[in-house]
Motif scaffolding. Structure first.
Motif: not given
Length: 172
Positions: A35-38, A44-47, A50-54, A122-126
């Motif tokens: 998801e972070q790569a996408v 796709v914006p983080s908000d 949706g199901p893209v990463g899955y 990198e860039n992932l906000k937990l």
């Protein structure tokens, strides 16, 4: 075999999945990484993820299962729809699957883990503790194994997972 791993953020999924993947020689598919790569590519914006990463992870899992690899799907898997998609990935590849839920029954320990963990993508906000508490997460009635990480080490939790998977593989 596909190991479908789920649980709220901060229960130890990724740490345990990494240990288990090393022990079992499995491929570790982590939703957060995909998801972070996408997001980083501006697809796709983080908000609006949706199901893209899955969906991407499920397809990669099917490819690797067809090659005969053991695969660990590491994701929150908060609802039946996401869990069913993992099962379908294994069915398409004609491979067995197990569903393992990780929990942390000690609320104070869980909160401590969420508030003190360090990200490695990198860039992932937990998510903070409030977001973890507010997250939609449905019961998992057909789970094969629940591992409570509250009172044991990551290694002990991984050993439980690995032992369970080895027994399942031996029984096939």
């Amino acid at each position: 075999m596909l190991i479908i791993l789920g649980g709220l953020p901060g229960v130890g999924k990724t740490s345990i999945a990494r240990l288990a993947a090393q022990e079992l020689g499995a491929i570790h598919l982590r939703i957060d990484t995909i998801e972070q790569a996408v997001i980083d590519c501006g697809v796709v914006p983080s908000d609006e993820m949706g199901p893209v990463g899955y969906v991407a992870a499920n397809r990669i899992a099917t490819d690797n299962l067809r090659l005969g690899h053991l695969v660990i799907g590491d994701a929150v898997n908060p609802i039946e729809l996401s869990r069913a998609a993992w099962r379908e990935a294994a069915i398409i590849a004609d491979k067995p699957f197990v569903q393992i839920e990780l929990i942390c029954s000690d609320v104070d320990e869980h909160r401590y883990r969420v508030e003190t963990r360090k990200g490695d993508i990198e860039n992932l906000k937990l998510p903070d503790w409030q977001k973890v508490c507010d997250r939609e997460y449905h019961p998992w009635p057909d789970v094969d194994l629940v591992i409570d990480t509250a009172a044991q080490s990551l290694c002990a939790s991984s050993d439980i997972l690995v032992g369970f998977v080895r027994k399942k593989i031996a029984s096939i």
